[in-house]
Design a protein around this motif. Structure first.
Motif, PDB file in Angstrom:
ATOM      1  N   ASP A 176      -6.121  11.417   0.384  1.00  0.00           N
ATOM      2  CA  ASP A 176      -5.628  12.202   1.135  1.00  0.00           C
ATOM      3  C   ASP A 176      -4.451  11.087   2.112  1.00  0.00           C
ATOM      4  OD1 ASP A 176      -3.334  14.146   1.907  1.00  0.00           O
ATOM      5  OD2 ASP A 176      -5.338  15.119   3.008  1.00  0.00           O
ATOM      6  N   ASP A 224      -0.422  12.388   8.008  1.00  0.00           N
ATOM      7  CA  ASP A 224       0.190  13.309   8.080  1.00  0.00           C
ATOM      8  C   ASP A 224      -1.325  14.487   7.310  1.00  0.00           C
ATOM      9  OD1 ASP A 224       2.775  12.852   8.722  1.00  0.00           O
ATOM     10  OD2 ASP A 224       3.388  12.352   6.773  1.00  0.00           O
ATOM     11  N   HIS A 225      -1.646  14.259   5.610  1.00  0.00           N
ATOM     12  CA  HIS A 225      -3.170  14.615   5.672  1.00  0.00           C
ATOM     13  C   HIS A 225      -2.181  15.985   4.965  1.00  0.00           C
ATOM     14  CE1 HIS A 225      -5.358  12.729   7.499  1.00  0.00           C
ATOM     15  NE2 HIS A 225      -4.820  12.515   9.109  1.00  0.00           N
ATOM     16  N   PRO A 226      -0.935  16.082   3.321  1.00  0.00           N
ATOM     17  CA  PRO A 226      -0.458  17.050   2.952  1.00  0.00           C
ATOM     18  C   PRO A 226      -1.574  18.121   2.182  1.00  0.00           C
ATOM     19  CG  PRO A 226      -0.192  15.309   1.688  1.00  0.00           C
ATOM     20  CD  PRO A 226      -0.730  14.340   3.324  1.00  0.00           C
ATOM     21  N   ARG A 227      -2.945  17.163   1.636  1.00  0.00           N
ATOM     22  CA  ARG A 227      -3.825  17.756   0.638  1.00  0.00           C
ATOM     23  C   ARG A 227      -5.121  18.696   1.889  1.00  0.00           C
ATOM     24  NH1 ARG A 227      -5.469  14.005  -4.232  1.00  0.00           N
ATOM     25  NH2 ARG A 227      -3.512  13.897  -4.941  1.00  0.00           N
ATOM     26  N   GLU A 267      -2.884  21.521   2.968  1.00  0.00           N
ATOM     27  CA  GLU A 267      -2.698  22.607   2.517  1.00  0.00           C
ATOM     28  C   GLU A 267      -3.773  23.602   1.375  1.00  0.00           C
ATOM     29  OE1 GLU A 267      -2.412  22.307  -2.678  1.00  0.00           O
ATOM     30  OE2 GLU A 267      -1.110  20.789  -1.490  1.00  0.00           O
TER      31      GLU A 267
END
Length: 89
Positions: free
Chosen positions: A40, A44-47, A50
């Protein structure tokens, strides 16, 4: 085509490990844990987010808390000036 782990690391991704604490659906006073890992992008850590949204939408056990850690596996190398060299034997 899936991107390899090495390519992800070269693009700035790091290994994110998260521990989810959640209430058991039938026993709401019992906490259980689940460990999740994926590559990731910080900060921001998008995964990760999600997956949290997926959990809240699809999993019956309501989340109590999430604890996570992020580590870049490849970082810029250290450079230092070597002034001398010692040879033994």
């Amino acid at each position: 085509m899936k991107t390899s782990e090495t390519e992800l690391m070269l693009k700035g991704y790091g290994l994110t490990t998260a521990e989810f604490f959640y209430h058991m659906p039938d026993y709401t006073h019992v906490l259980n844990s689940f460990v999740w890992q994926d590559y990731d992008l910080a900060p921001d850590h998008p995964r990760l987010f999600e997956f949290v949204e997926f959990w809240q939408r699809e999993i019956d056990g309501p989340l109590h808390s999430v604890r996570f850690n992020h580590r870049k596996m490849i970082s810029p190398g250290e450079w230092r000036n070597v002034v001398g060299e010692f040879t033994l034997h």
